[in-house]
Design a protein around this motif. Structure first.
Motif, mmCIF file in Angstrom:
data_model
loop_
_atom_site.group_PDB
_atom_site.id
_atom_site.type_symbol
_atom_site.label_atom_id
_atom_site.label_comp_id
_atom_site.label_asym_id
_atom_site.label_seq_id
_atom_site.Cartn_x
_atom_site.Cartn_y
_atom_site.Cartn_z
ATOM 1 N N LEU A 87 0.836 -1.201 0.000
ATOM 2 C CA LEU A 87 0.000 0.000 0.000
ATOM 3 C C LEU A 87 0.868 1.248 0.000
ATOM 4 C CD1 LEU A 87 -2.687 -0.714 2.759
ATOM 5 C CD2 LEU A 87 -2.980 -0.806 0.277
ATOM 6 N N ASP A 88 0.463 2.252 -0.778
ATOM 7 C CA ASP A 88 1.119 3.564 -0.707
ATOM 8 C C ASP A 88 0.415 4.373 0.360
ATOM 9 O OD1 ASP A 88 2.951 3.136 -2.708
ATOM 10 O OD2 ASP A 88 1.586 3.784 -4.292
ATOM 11 N N ILE A 89 1.156 4.751 1.385
ATOM 12 C CA ILE A 89 0.532 5.521 2.474
ATOM 13 C C ILE A 89 1.168 6.907 2.561
ATOM 14 C CG2 ILE A 89 0.174 5.668 4.980
ATOM 15 C CD1 ILE A 89 -1.512 3.465 3.736
ATOM 16 N N TYR A 90 0.327 7.921 2.404
ATOM 17 C CA TYR A 90 0.801 9.297 2.574
ATOM 18 C C TYR A 90 0.723 9.642 4.062
ATOM 19 C CZ TYR A 90 1.023 10.214 -2.429
ATOM 20 O OH TYR A 90 1.370 10.196 -3.752
ATOM 21 N N TYR A 91 1.820 9.419 4.759
ATOM 22 C CA TYR A 91 1.763 9.641 6.217
ATOM 23 C C TYR A 91 1.882 11.120 6.570
ATOM 24 C CZ TYR A 91 6.822 10.053 5.922
ATOM 25 O OH TYR A 91 8.083 10.466 5.584
ATOM 26 N N ALA A 92 2.331 11.962 5.609
ATOM 27 C CA ALA A 92 2.445 13.399 5.902
ATOM 28 C C ALA A 92 1.094 13.993 6.301
ATOM 29 C CB ALA A 92 3.019 14.147 4.710
ATOM 30 N N ARG A 93 -0.010 13.354 5.843
ATOM 31 C CA ARG A 93 -1.341 13.814 6.256
ATOM 32 C C ARG A 93 -1.476 13.857 7.765
ATOM 33 N NH1 ARG A 93 -4.364 13.777 2.432
ATOM 34 N NH2 ARG A 93 -4.183 12.348 0.692
ATOM 35 N N TYR A 94 -0.948 12.801 8.389
ATOM 36 C CA TYR A 94 -1.163 12.661 9.829
ATOM 37 C C TYR A 94 -0.348 13.711 10.582
ATOM 38 C CZ TYR A 94 -3.365 8.418 8.250
ATOM 39 O OH TYR A 94 -4.201 7.549 7.602
ATOM 40 N N LEU A 128 -4.887 11.775 20.141
ATOM 41 C CA LEU A 128 -5.004 10.308 20.222
ATOM 42 C C LEU A 128 -5.701 9.763 18.972
ATOM 43 C CD1 LEU A 128 -4.515 7.961 22.215
ATOM 44 C CD2 LEU A 128 -6.829 8.324 23.065
ATOM 45 N N MET A 129 -6.717 10.481 18.531
ATOM 46 C CA MET A 129 -7.456 10.076 17.327
ATOM 47 C C MET A 129 -6.515 10.032 16.110
ATOM 48 S SD MET A 129 -10.464 12.348 15.537
ATOM 49 C CE MET A 129 -9.458 13.677 14.885
ATOM 50 N N ILE A 130 -5.687 11.056 15.949
ATOM 51 C CA ILE A 130 -4.805 11.113 14.776
ATOM 52 C C ILE A 130 -3.702 10.052 14.874
ATOM 53 C CG2 ILE A 130 -3.223 12.557 13.423
ATOM 54 C CD1 ILE A 130 -6.159 13.486 13.316
ATOM 55 N N VAL A 131 -3.109 9.927 16.054
ATOM 56 C CA VAL A 131 -1.996 8.976 16.197
ATOM 57 C C VAL A 131 -2.470 7.539 16.005
ATOM 58 C CG1 VAL A 131 -0.303 8.051 17.819
ATOM 59 C CG2 VAL A 131 -0.602 10.517 17.622
ATOM 60 N N THR A 132 -3.646 7.199 16.551
ATOM 61 C CA THR A 132 -4.131 5.827 16.375
ATOM 62 C C THR A 132 -4.532 5.580 14.912
ATOM 63 O OG1 THR A 132 -6.274 6.559 17.216
ATOM 64 C CG2 THR A 132 -4.861 5.380 18.760
ATOM 65 N N GLY A 133 -4.991 6.634 14.230
ATOM 66 C CA GLY A 133 -5.282 6.515 12.797
ATOM 67 C C GLY A 133 -4.002 6.220 12.029
ATOM 68 N N LEU A 134 -2.908 6.888 12.414
ATOM 69 C CA LEU A 134 -1.620 6.654 11.752
ATOM 70 C C LEU A 134 -1.124 5.229 12.001
ATOM 71 C CD1 LEU A 134 0.985 7.558 10.276
ATOM 72 C CD2 LEU A 134 1.831 8.391 12.474
ATOM 73 N N ARG A 145 -5.558 -3.141 11.278
ATOM 74 C CA ARG A 145 -5.963 -1.871 10.663
ATOM 75 C C ARG A 145 -7.366 -1.479 11.116
ATOM 76 N NH1 ARG A 145 -2.349 -0.807 6.557
ATOM 77 N NH2 ARG A 145 -3.702 0.791 5.724
ATOM 78 N N TYR A 146 -8.315 -2.440 11.076
ATOM 79 C CA TYR A 146 -9.690 -2.107 11.465
ATOM 80 C C TYR A 146 -9.799 -1.840 12.969
ATOM 81 C CZ TYR A 146 -11.049 -3.358 6.735
ATOM 82 O OH TYR A 146 -11.168 -3.392 5.369
ATOM 83 N N THR A 147 -8.978 -2.527 13.754
ATOM 84 C CA THR A 147 -9.016 -2.278 15.204
ATOM 85 C C THR A 147 -8.563 -0.853 15.524
ATOM 86 O OG1 THR A 147 -8.484 -4.604 15.553
ATOM 87 C CG2 THR A 147 -8.265 -3.151 17.456
ATOM 88 N N TRP A 148 -7.475 -0.412 14.868
ATOM 89 C CA TRP A 148 -7.002 0.963 15.113
ATOM 90 C C TRP A 148 -7.977 1.985 14.589
ATOM 91 C CZ3 TRP A 148 -3.873 1.829 18.787
ATOM 92 C CH2 TRP A 148 -2.878 0.907 19.121
#
Ligand code: RET
Length: 259
Positions: A87-94, A128-134, A145-148
């Motif tokens: 998967l290509d993940i754009y982590y800069a969003r987080y 916490l919401m953003i970090v767990t999404g990352l 992935r679905y748990t986070w």
């Protein structure tokens, strides 16, 4: 996956990433928003208004850096799933969201004039919401992935709950002008922010129903509206002025009585 969805966009840099079109447009929109707010705030002397300007200018300013780095492919990583899929993940969003979502909430907290504990809790749960999404975005199995995602979404529901209860009732103590701006902005946040977890779960991070091109476009529209649109509504309201320049109804009545 739908091949048309995958190709949505235009490979501006010629490195096989059609989503660069949306990232480029996103960078420009964030820059335009930043400079528009800077120009609008030039010469504003009211102390409270300057607080709102500082916060609201920083939001698209930070996002323009994040968008530019995603455009050039820096804030991008590959996650190899257990099955071998990559998967290509754009982590800069987080990184963007980690700083900008608390700033947006701070604007609302200033409008509502809540205490520091409330602000701290709100910002903490939001982070916490953003970090767990990352963490979810970087996880290697669907279960993880679905748990986070669920973890992050529960944190998000707390943020919404706080906005619609504590902040909303605190805002009721303020002038009609502040209340109406607060209500407009909270409604905007409730609707726009709810789209993020949905897009994540249907997009490449989750079920993969929506391809990376469409996902990047949709996040760009959401980000620009949630930042620049939000700032536009906030900064054109008189609600951001301190009490001296925008007398509260009661203060006005007092002044008249003193005359
Ligand atoms: C993630 C991961 C999946 C679960 C949830 C998420 C929420 C993201 C939100 C982002 C808001 C961003 C804004 C940016 C720009 O202004 C991280 C996608 C709940 C609510 C408003």
């Amino acid at each position: 996956m739908d091949p048309i969805a995958l190709q949505a966009g235009y490979d501006l840099l010629g490195d096989g990433r059609p989503e660069t079109l949306w990232l480029g447009i996103g960078t420009l929109m964030m820059l335009i928003g930043t400079f528009y707010f800077i120009v609008k705030g030039w010469g504003v002397t009211d102390k409270e208004a300057r607080e709102y300007y500082a916060i609201t200018i920083l939001v698209p300013g930070i996002a323009s850096a994040a968008y530019l780095s995603m455009f050039f492919g820096i804030g991008l990583t590959e996650v190899e799933l257990v099955g071998g899929e990559v998967l290509d993940i754009y982590y800069a969003r987080y990184a963007d969201w980690l700083f900008t979502t608390p700033l947006l909430l701070l604007d609302l907290a200033l409008l509502a004039k809540v205490d520091r504990v409330t602000i701290g809790t709100l910002v903490g749960v939001d982070a916490l919401m953003i970090v767990t999404g990352l963490i979810g975005a970087l996880s290697k199995t669907p279960l993880a992935r679905y748990t986070w995602w669920l973890f992050s979404t529960i944190a998000f529901l707390f943020v919404l709950y706080y906005l619609l209860t504590s902040l909303r009732s605190a805002a009721k103590q303020r002038s009609a002008e502040v209340q109406s701006t607060f209500n407009t902005l909270t409604a905007l946040v409730a609707v726009l922010w709810t789209a993020y977890p949905i897009l994540w779960i249907v997009g490449t991070e989750g079920a993969g129903v929506v391809g990376l091109g469409i996902e990047t476009l949709a996040f760009m529209i959401l980000d620009v509206t949630a930042k620049v649109g939000f700032g536009f509504v906030l900064l054109r309201s008189r609600a951001i002025l301190g009490d001296t320049e925008a007398p509260e109804p009661s203060a006005g009545a007092d002044a008249q009585a003193a005359d």
